[in-house]
Design a protein around this motif. Structure first.
Motif, PDB file in Angstrom:
ATOM      1  N   GLU A 208       4.430   5.275 -11.830  1.00 17.19           N
ATOM      2  CA  GLU A 208       3.529   6.248 -11.390  1.00 17.19           C
ATOM      3  C   GLU A 208       2.580   5.689 -10.740  1.00 17.19           C
ATOM      4  O   GLU A 208       1.653   4.304 -10.959  1.00 17.19           O
ATOM      5  N   ILE A 209       2.820   5.611  -9.096  1.00 19.61           N
ATOM      6  CA  ILE A 209       2.138   5.038  -8.399  1.00 19.61           C
ATOM      7  C   ILE A 209       0.440   5.880  -7.251  1.00 19.61           C
ATOM      8  O   ILE A 209       1.027   7.422  -6.867  1.00 19.61           O
ATOM      9  N   ASP A 210      -0.767   5.654  -7.560  1.00 21.60           N
ATOM     10  CA  ASP A 210      -1.614   6.489  -6.788  1.00 21.60           C
ATOM     11  C   ASP A 210      -2.161   5.753  -5.925  1.00 21.60           C
ATOM     12  O   ASP A 210      -2.891   4.892  -6.286  1.00 21.60           O
ATOM     13  N   THR A 211      -2.324   6.108  -4.079  1.00 20.18           N
ATOM     14  CA  THR A 211      -2.490   5.196  -3.471  1.00 20.18           C
ATOM     15  C   THR A 211      -3.698   5.525  -2.705  1.00 20.18           C
ATOM     16  O   THR A 211      -4.236   5.275  -1.662  1.00 20.18           O
ATOM     17  N   THR A 212      -4.711   7.019  -3.928  1.00 15.45           N
ATOM     18  CA  THR A 212      -5.688   7.296  -2.904  1.00 15.45           C
ATOM     19  C   THR A 212      -6.885   6.624  -3.113  1.00 15.45           C
ATOM     20  O   THR A 212      -6.795   5.052  -4.339  1.00 15.45           O
TER      21      THR A 212
ATOM     22  N   VAL B 107      -4.809   0.127  -4.796  1.00 16.71           N
ATOM     23  CA  VAL B 107      -4.201   1.290  -5.661  1.00 16.71           C
ATOM     24  C   VAL B 107      -3.728   1.089  -7.642  1.00 16.71           C
ATOM     25  O   VAL B 107      -3.932   0.154  -7.891  1.00 16.71           O
ATOM     26  N   LYS B 108      -3.393   1.967  -7.784  1.00 14.03           N
ATOM     27  CA  LYS B 108      -3.335   1.713  -8.931  1.00 14.03           C
ATOM     28  C   LYS B 108      -1.975   2.294  -9.266  1.00 14.03           C
ATOM     29  O   LYS B 108      -1.266   3.122  -8.722  1.00 14.03           O
ATOM     30  N   ILE B 109      -1.283   1.377 -10.169  1.00  9.31           N
ATOM     31  CA  ILE B 109      -0.061   1.651 -10.977  1.00  9.31           C
ATOM     32  C   ILE B 109       0.482   1.747 -12.411  1.00  9.31           C
ATOM     33  O   ILE B 109      -0.559   0.934 -12.679  1.00  9.31           O
ATOM     34  N   ARG B 110       0.983   2.387 -12.761  1.00 10.23           N
ATOM     35  CA  ARG B 110       1.287   2.479 -14.162  1.00 10.23           C
ATOM     36  C   ARG B 110       2.191   3.018 -14.597  1.00 10.23           C
ATOM     37  O   ARG B 110       3.282   3.720 -14.049  1.00 10.23           O
TER      38      ARG B 110
ATOM     39  N   SER C  11       0.594  -1.589  -0.491  1.00  6.16           N
ATOM     40  CA  SER C  11       0.198   0.377   0.171  1.00  6.16           C
ATOM     41  C   SER C  11       0.746   1.685  -0.079  1.00  6.16           C
ATOM     42  O   SER C  11       0.676   2.473  -0.373  1.00  6.16           O
ATOM     43  N   SER C  12       2.561   1.322  -0.163  1.00  2.76           N
ATOM     44  CA  SER C  12       2.944   2.564   0.456  1.00  2.76           C
ATOM     45  C   SER C  12       3.874   2.589   0.075  1.00  2.76           C
ATOM     46  O   SER C  12       4.470   1.507  -1.342  1.00  2.76           O
ATOM     47  N   VAL C  13       4.007   4.221  -1.191  1.00  2.00           N
ATOM     48  CA  VAL C  13       4.759   4.001  -2.517  1.00  2.00           C
ATOM     49  C   VAL C  13       6.421   3.121  -2.044  1.00  2.00           C
ATOM     50  O   VAL C  13       6.817   2.731  -3.543  1.00  2.00           O
TER      51      VAL C  13
END
Length: 124
Positions: free
Chosen positions: A89-93, A97-100, A61-63
Motif C-alpha cells: 500500500e503506497i501513499d505518495t501524497t 512516501v509511505k509504504i505499508r 517517488s512513483s508507485v
C-alpha cells in the motif's frame, strides 16, 4: 526449646516427581517446536520491513518505481516469499512516501492445528 533429633529416614524430601518432570519436558518440547516453526516467519517479516525502509530511503517517488524496487529486493532476498510488489500500500501524497504492507501467515503446528500470525508493517 530443645528439638528432638530426626530419625534417619524421616528427612523431608523436596523436588519434582518423575511425572512432573515428564510433563515439564513435554511443555518445553512443544514450546521449542512452535519456536522453530515461527522464527523463519519472523525473519521474513523483518526482511520485508528492511526492504521497505530501504526503498523509502532511496528516494523512489512513483508507485510503479516503488513496486519494481520491491520486486528487485525480493529477488535479492531469498526469504521474501509471502508478498510481492502488488501487495504494498503506497501513499505518495505529502512530502514523504509511505509504504505499508500486511499479510497473514499460517504455521502448521500438527496436522489439524495451525497458528495464524498477522503481520503488518511499513516505513517509518
Amino acid at each position: 526449646m530443645i528439638r528432638a533429633p530426626r530419625a534417619a529416614g524421616a528427612a523431608r524430601q523436596r523436588g519434582i516427581s518423575f511425572l512432573g518432570m515428564v510433563f515439564l519436558a513435554i511443555i518445553i518440547a512443544f514450546v521449542g517446536v512452535v519456536a522453530i516453526k515461527v522464527l523463519p516467519t519472523l525473519n521474513e517479516y523483518f526482511t520485508i520491513r528492511r526492504a521497505v525502509q530501504k526503498i523509502a530511503d532511496s528516494g523512489a517517488s512513483s508507485v510503479p518505481e516503488i513496486r519494481r524496487a520491491f520486486e528487485t529486493q525480493k529477488q535479492i532476498e531469498y526469504s521474501i516469499s509471502d508478498i510481492g510488489g502488488g501487495d504494498l500500500e503506497i501513499d505518495t501524497t505529502g512530502d514523504k512516501v509511505k509504504i505499508r504492507f500486511a499479510y497473514d501467515k499460517e504455521v502448521e503446528i500438527m496436522d489439524p492445528v495451525f497458528l495464524l500470525i498477522k503481520y503488518r508493517g511499513g516505513n517509518r
